[in-house]
Motif scaffolding. Structure first.
Motif, short mmCIF file in Angstrom:
data_model
loop_
_atom_site.label_atom_id
_atom_site.label_comp_id
_atom_site.label_asym_id
_atom_site.label_seq_id
_atom_site.Cartn_x
_atom_site.Cartn_y
_atom_site.Cartn_z
N GLY A 41 -52.23 -96.89 51.55
CA GLY A 41 -52.14 -97.22 50.14
C GLY A 41 -50.73 -97.41 49.62
O GLY A 41 -50.53 -97.42 48.40
N SER A 43 -47.17 -99.69 49.16
CA SER A 43 -46.91 -101.09 48.89
C SER A 43 -46.21 -101.76 50.07
O SER A 43 -45.68 -101.11 50.97
N ALA A 67 -52.50 -92.75 42.46
CA ALA A 67 -52.59 -94.12 42.95
C ALA A 67 -53.01 -94.22 44.41
O ALA A 67 -53.53 -95.25 44.83
N ASP A 95 -45.78 -96.24 44.90
CA ASP A 95 -46.92 -96.75 44.15
C ASP A 95 -46.50 -97.61 42.96
O ASP A 95 -47.31 -97.99 42.12
N GLN A 140 -48.39 -100.85 42.66
CA GLN A 140 -49.75 -100.68 42.15
C GLN A 140 -49.75 -100.49 40.64
O GLN A 140 -50.60 -101.03 39.93
N ARG A 141 -48.78 -99.73 40.13
CA ARG A 141 -48.71 -99.52 38.68
C ARG A 141 -48.33 -100.81 37.95
O ARG A 141 -48.79 -101.08 36.84
N GLN A 191 -51.44 -102.86 37.89
CA GLN A 191 -52.35 -102.30 36.89
C GLN A 191 -51.90 -102.67 35.48
O GLN A 191 -52.74 -102.94 34.60
N SER A 251 -51.69 -109.29 47.57
CA SER A 251 -52.94 -109.21 46.83
C SER A 251 -53.01 -110.18 45.67
O SER A 251 -54.08 -110.41 45.11
#
Length: 982
Positions: free
Chosen positions: A24, A26, A184, A569, A572-573, A576, A742
């Motif tokens: 998970g 990056s 996350a 993370d 990911q943030r 989001q 992604s």
């Protein structure tokens, strides 16, 4: 498993592994950590006394036996490694240099690397943590009911202390483990098997989860003391906490990255970081200095004066800022620690022909391997730094002399070394001869002879590297860092030297005649303290062609680096934030420039972009300032690139091949200008999760020319209203590779041999690596029982209660009729939590086992005090005298009371029988029951008790004691009436 684990082998191995792609983290974190998503992270566990369960491992530790379990971590291309590689992993020879967490990454591992255990980027710190702390931390979790966070904090706070249960347990150790990364990360990384009250938790699985906790969240913990770091900056690379001892051990013991590997693989990044540090030190604004490393340097007060500008910078218009992080501005007036002895110069004669010193007869002040500065009186602004090779008093043989002047730094080779050619000619003629290491620097004319001096033995002054860097004043530390960097060779020369070693002994410490320990320490600190991921895009050696699929077009004469910051993370943030704000927009993000003076970039790559300090005013609000036109940002970034100091030299690292004059970053921002602090004339963003750094551009010397730009084949679609403009006043073109995978176009299917694997939305072909390798047949056979004949059958249905196999009926006991002792009135937070966890686990076992097989029962409705349990023991074997006696009296159970002390689980519980009364020892009874009904068992004594024991095992041992017929069986008191113990 390896090594006959299921055959009672004494020495065996267990391997646990997980695909890196499943962690998970990056893509930027994988790059920074030198991980490939297709690799496996491997935990190798060695059992030297046969396989042991978690309870057995902890019991062995609590009994102070020697440790029987050891750990190694690494990376692999398959989910397991062969037995011979596992054995080698625990050999001393393989890991004697394993502290260098990246040193082996640039070396060939042989023709067959698929099954080998490869180094991990934090392998040494993680192995140290696993081998030294995992078992005691698990003991604390078991005994006191902590989570991982509380147990680790308890270990740190109480190691080496004598703690008593009378001291109590602070509630802070039970605080939840709240972390943005924790939220996350995927469940497979954050799951806590041990903390779920599993009846018999798996030791290998628990160990793996602990390892994954510190791998995936490595930036949250110090690499030396493993305590949480207190920095507000979310780093992409792990580092150490603020304790000076941790920094010293990190640098001295080689826990940091291998600068040798970086010099070979990314020389321009090393040049960039060194140049940033030099600019910051030369401007007097360098913060977080390399204190605590034990650097021995020459006293700045004795060197020829080379002043640098004070903290109040006339060339940038900056006011004094907080450079210590403490809220108090530092300045050149910061006091220095008084040195143990006043620094002094020494006199000596210099033999020009042999490059030797002739000392006075009464002053043997030098020793071999010491570095000195030789000053020739009358030669203004020039000093000569060199290593003492040999001392045969009064003669001192010196190594190559580094001429450190106000304009350049050159090296005078030792007389016994061949005269080298220039660096350029060597690059054309091939690698240098390894035997000529000392000549891998340009030659210079020896110190010129002054009018009137002795032609052969002029008198010189000697300044010894004997001052502790930590004792210097703030200003002198800045000056000293510049001086030490001045004595270094260029990065290209260091790379050439390392390549000449042909993969053997890649350590700059083995070039002692050219690089002092102090200069090497500063360089290592510069590289190791960088907490961003910087990857060079351009290469200027030999081939100046662009990497068109990575490079932004529209910045023709700027060197480019991929640039990523933030916690693992952070990406990911950021994604989001896009989903929450602009998910339905045609252009969910935009790109913009951010500029800052050159001397600020040393801090930016370590602290990230923030707005805690003000350098140029904030006329448009608080936040990170951006511009769509690069010329606007350059107005803030090139303030002192060409400034000359009071000594007339440029404030650039003299040996930089790049000769950087300014720098600017290209950031991706959530495209919601209406929610910015300001959108004109600058874009001011105060939400840091909305900003993601992507590229770093630096303006380099004009002598380096690039080829004509070629646009990438796939480009990022930009918002026409906010498309950045480059240095040629044209809109820049950004490659699609600038964004995470992604967010790129989706592939529908991925071919894999004769199949096609459908991928979920957002996954491309490369994400097929989320699939694990097929399990080897030999491992399948271990997991399949002999009668299954290579086929895995469906799991059996859940066990159900079989009332017909026992006459015991739960819930029929009248608790009001029991002569109980007074309920305990004491309670401690730790004991209560441990008992609550123990009760929940015990009841869970009861709910999943048939009564006749379990043999005991707890009525959950009648647990009124956590420290007092009423338990019925039943379903004894029918042939036992005890079972016959119970049946004769019309009883179906033995009622027991279990009382827990305030120090539980450090002390054993007290177990006594309430009903019925047993025949005493003196009357010929057995079953370990005393006259008062208490159980007399070694398990229930302080010497026999283990804090990791659970109540299931206690009740099992009590039933076995009552069922024992040796030396005599347990019997009830004779008579028709049922009597209780009072």
């Amino acid at each position: 498993h390896l090594g006959g684990l299921i055959n009672d082998a004494e020495d065996s191995f267990v391997i646990l592994s997980i695909r890196v792609s499943k962690l998970g983290v990056s893509e930027e974190a994988m790059q920074a950590w030198h991980l490939s998503p297709s690799q496996y992270f491997i935990l190798l566990i060695r059992y030297t006394a046969g396989y042991q369960s978690l309870e057995e491992v902890l019991q062995a530790r609590n009994s102070q036996r020697s440790q029987d379990v050891f750990f190694r971590v690494g990376l692999g291309n398959r989910y397991k490694i062969p037995l011979d590689e596992a054995i080698e992993a625990f050999s001393h020879t393989k890991h004697k240099n394993d502290n260098r967490v990246e040193s082996d990454l640039a070396q060939d591992h042989g023709p067959d690397k698929s099954s080998r255990l490869q180094p991990c980027f934090i392998g040494s710190p993680l192995q140290d943590l696993m081998n030294k702390r995992l078992l005691p931390i698990l003991s604390y979790r078991s005994a006191l009911g902590f989570g991982w966070k509380g147990a680790e904090a308890w270990y740190t706070d109480h190691q080496g202390t004598n703690w008593s249960t009378d001291d109590g347990v602070d509630t802070k150790y039970y605080s939840p483990d709240i972390s943005s990364q924790q939220v996350a990360l995927p469940r497979i990384v954050t799951d806590d098997h041990f903390g779920r009250n599993t009846p018999k938790p798996s030791f290998p699985l628990t160990a793996m989860q602990f390892a994954l906790r510190h791998l995936a969240r490595c930036t949250e913990f110090c690499l030396v003391c493993h305590s949480p770091v207190e920095d507000e900056f979310e780093a992409l690379k792990p580092y150490v906490c603020s304790k000076p001892l941790c920094l010293y051990q990190y640098m001295s013991f080689g826990f940091g990255p291998s600068i040798e590997h970086d010099i070979i693989s990314q020389p321009h990044v090393v040049d960039l970081l060194t140049s940033f540090c030099y600019a910051s030190a030369a401007s007097g604004t360098l913060k977080n200095l390399p204190n605590g490393l034990g650097l021995s340097v020459p006293a700045p007060s004795l060197l020829p004066s080379r002043p640098i500008p004070p903290t109040y910078s006339t060339y940038t218009g900056m006011t004094d800022v907080d450079i210590s992080g403490s809220g108090v501005a530092k300045s050149e007036k910061s006091p220095a620690v008084q040195p143990a002895q006043e620094p002094q110069k020494y006199k000596a004669k210099f033999d020009r022909q042999n490059k030797e010193l002739i000392l006075p007869q009464d002053e043997p002040f030098l020793h071999a391997n010491q570095w000195v500065v030789v000053v020739f009186p009358g030669i203004a602004g020039e000093t000569f730094h060199c290593r003492v090779i040999e001392v045969l008093h009064p003669t001192v043989r010196l190594g190559p002399m580094i001429n450190h002047s106000s304009t350049e730094t050159k090296v005078l080779p030792h007389p016994d070394a061949s005269t080298p050619s220039s660096a350029t000619s060597r690059l054309k003629s091939g690698p240098p001869n390894p035997s000529m290491d000392r000549s891998l620097t340009p030659a210079a004319t020896p110190p010129r002879q002054l009018h009137g001096e002795s032609p052969k033995y002029p008198e010189v002054e000697i300044i010894v590297y004997d001052q502790n860097f930590d004792d210097l004043s703030f200003k002198d530390k800045q000056t000293t860092i510049c001086m030490l960097l001045d004595t270094l060779p260029s990065v290209s020369m260091m790379k050439e030297y390392l390549q000449s070693k042909r993969g053997k002994d890649l350590d700059l410490k083995r070039w002692p005649d050219r690089i002092s320990l102090a200069a090497a320490g500063v360089l290592r600190w510069i590289i190791a303290s960088n907490r961003s991921c910087i990857i060079q895009v351009d290469h200027i050696e030999g081939d100046t062609s662009r990497a068109s699929e990575e490079r932004v077009t529209g910045m023709s004469q700027w060197m480019q680096f991929r640039f990523a910051q933030g916690a693992p993370d952070k990406e990911q943030r950021f994604i989001q934030s896009i989903r929450d704000t602009t998910a339905q927009s045609q252009y969910p993000t935009q790109y913009a420039w951010h500029g800052s003076p050159l001397h600020n970039w040393h801090s930016i790559v370590r602290e990230g972009l923030h707005f805690q300090q003000m350098s140029h005013g904030r006329a448009f609000g608080n936040g990170v300032y951006h511009a769509t036109n690069v010329q606007t940002s350059l107005g803030y970034s090139s303030g002192f690139g060409g400034y000359r100091g009071s000594d007339g030299r440029l404030l650039k690292w003299p040996h930089s091949q790049l000769q950087i004059s300014s720098a600017v970053a290209l950031n991706e921002i959530v495209n919601a200008p209406a929610q910015f602090v300001s959108k004109t004339p600058h874009l001011v963003v105060n939400q840091l999760d909305w900003i993601q750094t992507r590229y770093l551009f630096v303006k380099i010397c004009n002598s380096i020319k690039f080829d004509v730009e070629v646009q990438p084949s796939e480009v990022f679609l930009q918002d026409p209203a906010y498309t950045p403009v480059g240095d040629n006043n044209q809109r820049i073109v950004i490659p699609i590779t600038a964004v995470s995978k992604s967010r790129r176009p989706v592939s529908k299917a991925v071919p894999r041999k004769d199949k096609k694997i459908k991928l979920s939305k957002g996954l491309d072909a490369d994400d097929a690596i989320l699939l694990s390798d097929d399990t080897d047949i030999e491992d399948l056979r271990i997991l399949i029982s002999e009668d299954e004949e290579e086929e895995v059958k469906p799991a059996p249905p859940p066990k159900i209660t079989e009332a017909s196999k026992t006459d015991f009926v739960p819930g029929t006991l009248d608790h009001e009729s029991l002569p109980l002792l007074e309920p305990p009135t004491y309670a401690t937070p730790g004991g209560t939590r441990a008992l609550q966890r123990e009760l929940n686990g015990t009841l869970k076992i009861q709910d999943n086992q048939p009564p006749h097989a379990l043999g005991w029962h707890i009525d959950r409705e009648n647990i009124n005090n956590m420290y007092q349990w009423i338990i019925e023991l039943h379903s004894f074997e029918s042939h036992l005298p005890l079972a016959k006696d119970l049946k004769a009296k019309g009883l179906t159970s033995v009622v027991t009371e279990v009382r827990f002390g305030k120090d539980y689980p450090m002390t054993p519980p007290f177990v006594r029988i309430i009903r019925p009364r047993f025949l005493s020892f003196m009357a010929g009874g057995g079953g370990h029951v005393t006259a008062g009904g208490a159980l007399c068992m070694e398990l229930l004594t302080n010497s026999g008790w283990s804090a990791v024991s659970n109540m299931e095992s206690v009740l099992l041992q009590v039933r076995l004691a009552l069922s024992s017929t040796d030396p005599k069986p347990a019997r009830l008191e004779p008579g028709s009436t049922v009597k209780d113990y009072g």
